[in-house]
Design a protein around this motif. Structure first.
Motif, PDB file in Angstrom:
ATOM      1  N   VAL A  66       0.818  -1.221   0.000  1.00 52.45           N
ATOM      2  CA  VAL A  66       0.000   0.000   0.000  1.00 52.45           C
ATOM      3  C   VAL A  66       0.848   1.265   0.000  1.00 52.45           C
ATOM      4  N   GLY A  67       2.165   1.101   0.040  1.00 46.78           N
ATOM      5  CA  GLY A  67       3.039   2.259   0.052  1.00 46.78           C
ATOM      6  C   GLY A  67       4.482   1.854   0.230  1.00 46.78           C
ATOM      7  N   TYR A  68       5.326   2.876   0.457  1.00 39.04           N
ATOM      8  CA  TYR A  68       6.769   2.668   0.505  1.00 39.04           C
ATOM      9  C   TYR A  68       7.421   3.567   1.549  1.00 39.04           C
ATOM     10  N   VAL A  69       8.589   3.124   2.005  1.00 43.04           N
ATOM     11  CA  VAL A  69       9.445   3.942   2.863  1.00 43.04           C
ATOM     12  C   VAL A  69      10.846   3.915   2.258  1.00 43.04           C
ATOM     13  N   TRP A  70      11.454   5.109   2.151  1.00 43.27           N
ATOM     14  CA  TRP A  70      12.846   5.248   1.711  1.00 43.27           C
ATOM     15  C   TRP A  70      13.537   6.065   2.783  1.00 43.27           C
ATOM     16  N   GLU A  84      11.210   9.415   2.028  1.00 46.18           N
ATOM     17  CA  GLU A  84       9.802   9.290   1.666  1.00 46.18           C
ATOM     18  C   GLU A  84       9.099   8.249   2.518  1.00 46.18           C
ATOM     19  N   ILE A  85       7.904   8.625   2.943  1.00 45.07           N
ATOM     20  CA  ILE A  85       6.891   7.666   3.349  1.00 45.07           C
ATOM     21  C   ILE A  85       5.735   7.987   2.417  1.00 45.07           C
ATOM     22  N   TYR A  86       5.323   7.010   1.648  1.00 45.05           N
ATOM     23  CA  TYR A  86       4.276   7.223   0.654  1.00 45.05           C
ATOM     24  C   TYR A  86       3.207   6.159   0.814  1.00 45.05           C
ATOM     25  N   LYS A  98       0.842   6.824  10.572  1.00 45.15           N
ATOM     26  CA  LYS A  98       1.292   6.952  11.968  1.00 45.15           C
ATOM     27  C   LYS A  98       1.895   5.637  12.452  1.00 45.15           C
ATOM     28  N   LYS A  99       1.249   4.532  12.123  1.00 44.03           N
ATOM     29  CA  LYS A  99       1.753   3.215  12.521  1.00 44.03           C
ATOM     30  C   LYS A  99       3.136   2.953  11.912  1.00 44.03           C
ATOM     31  N   VAL A 100       3.289   3.274  10.638  1.00 46.68           N
ATOM     32  CA  VAL A 100       4.568   3.056   9.964  1.00 46.68           C
ATOM     33  C   VAL A 100       5.651   3.950  10.563  1.00 46.68           C
ATOM     34  N   MET A 101       5.332   5.210  10.812  1.00 45.20           N
ATOM     35  CA  MET A 101       6.322   6.113  11.398  1.00 45.20           C
ATOM     36  C   MET A 101       6.748   5.628  12.784  1.00 45.20           C
ATOM     37  N   THR A 102       5.831   5.095  13.553  1.00 39.93           N
ATOM     38  CA  THR A 102       6.161   4.542  14.866  1.00 39.93           C
ATOM     39  C   THR A 102       7.097   3.336  14.712  1.00 39.93           C
ATOM     40  N   GLU A 103       6.832   2.508  13.703  1.00 36.64           N
ATOM     41  CA  GLU A 103       7.706   1.354  13.442  1.00 36.64           C
ATOM     42  C   GLU A 103       9.095   1.809  12.998  1.00 36.64           C
ATOM     43  N   VAL A 104       9.151   2.843  12.164  1.00 36.21           N
ATOM     44  CA  VAL A 104      10.440   3.387  11.727  1.00 36.21           C
ATOM     45  C   VAL A 104      11.222   3.892  12.938  1.00 36.21           C
ATOM     46  N   GLU A 105      10.552   4.638  13.820  1.00 37.49           N
ATOM     47  CA  GLU A 105      11.227   5.140  15.024  1.00 37.49           C
ATOM     48  C   GLU A 105      11.749   3.990  15.883  1.00 37.49           C
ATOM     49  N   SER A 106      10.990   2.923  16.007  1.00 31.91           N
ATOM     50  CA  SER A 106      11.430   1.751  16.783  1.00 31.91           C
ATOM     51  C   SER A 106      12.655   1.115  16.146  1.00 31.91           C
ATOM     52  N   LEU A 107      12.645   0.973  14.834  1.00 29.70           N
ATOM     53  CA  LEU A 107      13.797   0.436  14.106  1.00 29.70           C
ATOM     54  C   LEU A 107      15.039   1.277  14.363  1.00 29.70           C
ATOM     55  N   LEU A 108      14.862   2.597  14.324  1.00 30.71           N
ATOM     56  CA  LEU A 108      15.996   3.505  14.534  1.00 30.71           C
ATOM     57  C   LEU A 108      16.484   3.462  15.980  1.00 30.71           C
ATOM     58  N   TYR A 131       3.395  14.684  11.036  1.00 33.66           N
ATOM     59  CA  TYR A 131       4.700  14.914  11.663  1.00 33.66           C
ATOM     60  C   TYR A 131       4.562  15.748  12.939  1.00 33.66           C
ATOM     61  N   ASN A 132       3.704  16.743  12.924  1.00 30.14           N
ATOM     62  CA  ASN A 132       3.459  17.525  14.142  1.00 30.14           C
ATOM     63  C   ASN A 132       2.925  16.633  15.258  1.00 30.14           C
ATOM     64  N   ASN A 133       1.967  15.782  14.928  1.00 29.17           N
ATOM     65  CA  ASN A 133       1.387  14.876  15.931  1.00 29.17           C
ATOM     66  C   ASN A 133       2.388  13.859  16.453  1.00 29.17           C
ATOM     67  N   LEU A 134       3.405  13.564  15.666  1.00 28.60           N
ATOM     68  CA  LEU A 134       4.437  12.610  16.095  1.00 28.60           C
ATOM     69  C   LEU A 134       5.587  13.294  16.840  1.00 28.60           C
ATOM     70  N   GLY A 135       5.511  14.619  17.001  1.00 28.41           N
ATOM     71  CA  GLY A 135       6.512  15.326  17.792  1.00 28.41           C
ATOM     72  C   GLY A 135       7.677  15.905  17.017  1.00 28.41           C
ATOM     73  N   PHE A 136       7.595  15.937  15.691  1.00 27.18           N
ATOM     74  CA  PHE A 136       8.663  16.566  14.913  1.00 27.18           C
ATOM     75  C   PHE A 136       8.631  18.067  15.139  1.00 27.18           C
ATOM     76  N   GLN A 137       9.806  18.686  15.034  1.00 32.56           N
ATOM     77  CA  GLN A 137       9.931  20.124  15.203  1.00 32.56           C
ATOM     78  C   GLN A 137      10.445  20.741  13.907  1.00 32.56           C
ATOM     79  N   VAL A 138      10.045  21.962  13.655  1.00 34.42           N
ATOM     80  CA  VAL A 138      10.498  22.665  12.457  1.00 34.42           C
ATOM     81  C   VAL A 138      11.949  23.074  12.645  1.00 34.42           C
ATOM     82  N   ALA A 139      12.783  22.742  11.639  1.00 33.07           N
ATOM     83  CA  ALA A 139      14.190  23.108  11.681  1.00 33.07           C
ATOM     84  C   ALA A 139      14.486  24.282  10.756  1.00 33.07           C
ATOM     85  N   GLY A 140      13.605  24.559   9.814  1.00 32.51           N
ATOM     86  CA  GLY A 140      13.788  25.665   8.877  1.00 32.51           C
ATOM     87  C   GLY A 140      12.558  25.786   8.011  1.00 32.51           C
TER      88      GLY A 140
END
Length: 149
Positions: A66-70, A84-86, A98-108, A131-140
């Motif tokens: 259903v999608g991809y992660v790079w 990319e998360i697509y 959200k589920k995939v991003m949580t899995e990516v964070e666990s992997l990392l 990204y805001n809901n997952l706690g990312f912050q703006v860097a620029g």
């Protein structure tokens, strides 16, 4: 993701990126958006599927892709960059991202990666909210203004 899946993915990615460049490039450029997208993707991946530190994953839901992660992971600097998360259109807004991003964070985290970075275009409100809901912050922030139509 295997090599054959990568070839299919990267063709799709380049086409989607070309469309994104068309919408988000605020310059007059003589090359088509597809050529620019192809050059960018090839620049990021000089050895294609075997480019060092780059990893590619299929997102599977109900036994379907259903999608991809790079992602690029640089263990020496304890950082990763999400290229990319697509998710295919019909699988968006279902909590999969959200589920995939949580899995990516666990992997990392298992790999002792301290920072996950990414870029998001300003018109991609769904991704920005995720990204805001997952706690990312703006860097620029990149901004533009059209002067002469």
């Amino acid at each position: 993701m295997n090599k054959d899946e990568f070839d299919t993915y990267i063709k799709d990615k380049t086409e989607r990126y070309a469309y994104t460049l068309e919408e988000n490039t605020f310059e007059i450029i003589n090359e088509t958006s597809f050529i620019r997208a192809e050059k960018a993707v090839n620049g990021y991946l000089p050895n294609g599927f075997n480019t060092e530190n780059h990893e590619f994953y299929n997102i599977i839901e109900s036994e379907k892709v259903v999608g991809y992660v790079w992602i690029k992971i640089v263990e020496e600097s304890k950082s990763a960059f999400l290229y990319e998360i697509y998710l295919k259109e019909e699988f968006r807004s279902k909590g999969i991202g959200k589920k995939v991003m949580t899995e990516v964070e666990s992997l990392l985290a298992v790999r002792k990666i301290a920072f996950l970075k990414l870029h998001v275009f300003g018109n991609n409100e769904h991704a920005i909210n995720l990204y805001n809901n997952l706690g990312f912050q703006v860097a620029g922030i990149n901004m533009y203004k059209e002067i002469d139509k």
